[in-house]
Design a protein around this motif. Structure first.
Motif, PDB file in Angstrom:
ATOM      1  N   ILE A   1       3.400   4.008   6.331  1.00  0.00           N
ATOM      2  CA  ILE A   1       3.430   3.577   4.938  1.00  0.00           C
ATOM      3  C   ILE A   1       4.817   3.841   4.366  1.00  0.00           C
ATOM      4  CG2 ILE A   1       2.483   4.080   2.639  1.00  0.00           C
ATOM      5  CD1 ILE A   1      -0.188   4.628   4.039  1.00  0.00           C
ATOM      6  N   ASP A   2       5.330   2.889   3.597  1.00  0.00           N
ATOM      7  CA  ASP A   2       6.705   2.942   3.120  1.00  0.00           C
ATOM      8  C   ASP A   2       6.824   3.132   1.618  1.00  0.00           C
ATOM      9  OD1 ASP A   2       7.656   2.521   5.725  1.00  0.00           O
ATOM     10  OD2 ASP A   2       7.479   0.349   5.509  1.00  0.00           O
TER      11      ASP A   2
ATOM     12  N   THR B   1       3.377  10.586   4.842  1.00  0.00           N
ATOM     13  CA  THR B   1       3.202   9.187   4.444  1.00  0.00           C
ATOM     14  C   THR B   1       3.835   8.255   5.473  1.00  0.00           C
ATOM     15  OG1 THR B   1       3.132   9.791   2.102  1.00  0.00           O
ATOM     16  CG2 THR B   1       3.743   7.511   2.637  1.00  0.00           C
ATOM     17  N   LYS B   2       5.050   8.572   5.844  1.00  0.00           N
ATOM     18  CA  LYS B   2       5.749   7.744   6.825  1.00  0.00           C
ATOM     19  C   LYS B   2       5.033   7.760   8.171  1.00  0.00           C
ATOM     20  CE  LYS B   2       9.286   5.058   7.649  1.00  0.00           C
ATOM     21  NZ  LYS B   2       9.552   3.837   6.874  1.00  0.00           N
TER      22      LYS B   2
ATOM     23  N   ASN C   1       1.720  -2.700  -6.673  1.00  0.00           N
ATOM     24  CA  ASN C   1       1.424  -1.836  -5.540  1.00  0.00           C
ATOM     25  C   ASN C   1       0.077  -1.141  -5.708  1.00  0.00           C
ATOM     26  OD1 ASN C   1       3.884  -2.414  -4.227  1.00  0.00           O
ATOM     27  ND2 ASN C   1       4.957  -0.903  -5.481  1.00  0.00           N
TER      28      ASN C   1
ATOM     29  N   ARG D   1      -6.098  -2.061   4.441  1.00  0.00           N
ATOM     30  CA  ARG D   1      -5.475  -2.960   5.414  1.00  0.00           C
ATOM     31  C   ARG D   1      -6.478  -3.998   5.939  1.00  0.00           C
ATOM     32  NH1 ARG D   1      -2.045   1.786   8.615  1.00  0.00           N
ATOM     33  NH2 ARG D   1      -0.134   1.610   7.364  1.00  0.00           N
TER      34      ARG D   1
ATOM     35  N   ILE E   1       0.848  -1.187   0.000  1.00  0.00           N
ATOM     36  CA  ILE E   1       0.000   0.000   0.000  1.00  0.00           C
ATOM     37  C   ILE E   1       0.889   1.244   0.000  1.00  0.00           C
ATOM     38  CG2 ILE E   1      -1.696   1.346   1.306  1.00  0.00           C
ATOM     39  CD1 ILE E   1      -2.644  -1.377   2.480  1.00  0.00           C
ATOM     40  N   GLY E   2       0.556   2.201  -0.847  1.00  0.00           N
ATOM     41  CA  GLY E   2       1.308   3.445  -0.894  1.00  0.00           C
ATOM     42  C   GLY E   2       0.380   4.635  -1.028  1.00  0.00           C
TER      43      GLY E   2
ATOM     44  N   VAL F   1      -6.629   3.955   3.711  1.00  0.00           N
ATOM     45  CA  VAL F   1      -5.555   3.089   4.217  1.00  0.00           C
ATOM     46  C   VAL F   1      -6.129   2.017   5.134  1.00  0.00           C
ATOM     47  CG1 VAL F   1      -3.503   3.022   5.687  1.00  0.00           C
ATOM     48  CG2 VAL F   1      -3.737   4.813   3.944  1.00  0.00           C
TER      49      VAL F   1
END
Length: 269
Positions: A35-36, A30-31, A234, A266, A2-3, A262
């Protein structure tokens, strides 16, 4: 994986708000959500940044532990060469694009010539080029183009919301492109009656509350079930959020939609 993409920060990046968010600020946000992955997609300042600014942005992403993908509009060989160079700078393994740019509308034959000219560089660099589904080109024509070229580095960025404007059904788009999908843009969408019941407005919706049958997409494309011999696909969060009347409300709603999407991704199997 997930991005988030720059379209998840559309209003936060815009000059409609008092303090537009920088690209590095979007990386940090984002971080903060755990999320990476971040897709820099159709982000105009990227193309005007100098080499120093680009190096600083790439370093910031690496320091945060972010994987980067890139996105542009158009397939002119010089544009694709430029973004392949940027992919090297950002350690990106995917560039998303569209057949048409703001300045070019190639025929399918011209598009094929341009792609054949550019793809050897992508193949040599191990970078995928994902062409997005959208209303200006029929999904069947896009798939046929990809199949004629037959490069393992050329595929689809799947966004079934876009094709509704061409009177294509999202589920049909998903099924037609599934075997070629290299990237997914995730947003929900819905119709609403206009005032006076005269026509409809087609726009965004909080994920899980609109018409997008995302469970069908997951079952058909299998982005989370790819094996060792299949490249990862992705899922990039973005929104079709209209202006909410004022900057504060719009930013708050944009951030809330991101959180909702998000959490939805998930939670769904």
């Amino acid at each position: 994986m997930i991005g988030l993409g720059t379209y998840a920060f559309f209003w936060q990046h815009s000059d409609q708000v008092p303090e537009p968010l920088s690209l590095v600020g979007a990386f940090e946000a984002t971080k903060a959500l755990g999320i990476d992955l971040f897709q820099i997609c159709d982000y105009a300042p990227l193309e005007s940044m100098g080499s120093g600014e680009l190096a600083e942005a790439a370093a910031a992403a690496r320091d945060l532990g972010l994987t980067i993908e890139l996105g542009t509009k158009g397939i002119e060989p010089e544009r694709l060469t430029r973004f392949l160079d940027l992919a090297g700078l950002f350690d990106a393994h995917l560039v998303r694009s569209m057949l048409y740019s703001p300045d070019t509308r190639p025929t399918l034959a011209q598009a094929e010539d341009w792609l054949r000219a550019a793809l050897p560089g992508f193949e040599a660099s191990g970078v995928d080029l994902a062409l997005e589904t959208y209303e200006q080109v029929a999904t069947d024509e896009l798939v046929a183009l990809i199949e004629r070229i037959g490069s393992e580095r050329l595929g689809v960025c799947l966004d079934p919301a876009n094709v509704v404007a061409r009177l294509e059904r999202p589920r049909d788009c998903v099924e037609a492109t599934a075997r070629h999908v290299k990237n997914i843009h995730v947003k929900d969408f819905a119709f609403a009656r206009q005032a006076g019941w005269v026509g409809f407005t087609y726009g965004g919706a909080p994920m899980g509350e609109g018409l997008h049958d995302y469970a069908h997409l997951l079952a058909t494309v299998r982005p989370r079930e790819r094996g060792v011999n299949e490249p990862e696909v992705n899922e990039i969060v973005e929104h079709w959020l209209s202006w909410q009347g004022d900057a504060e409300t719009t930013i708050r709603t944009e951030r809330e939609w991101t959180r909702i999407t998000v959490e939805y991704l998930r939670s769904i199997a």
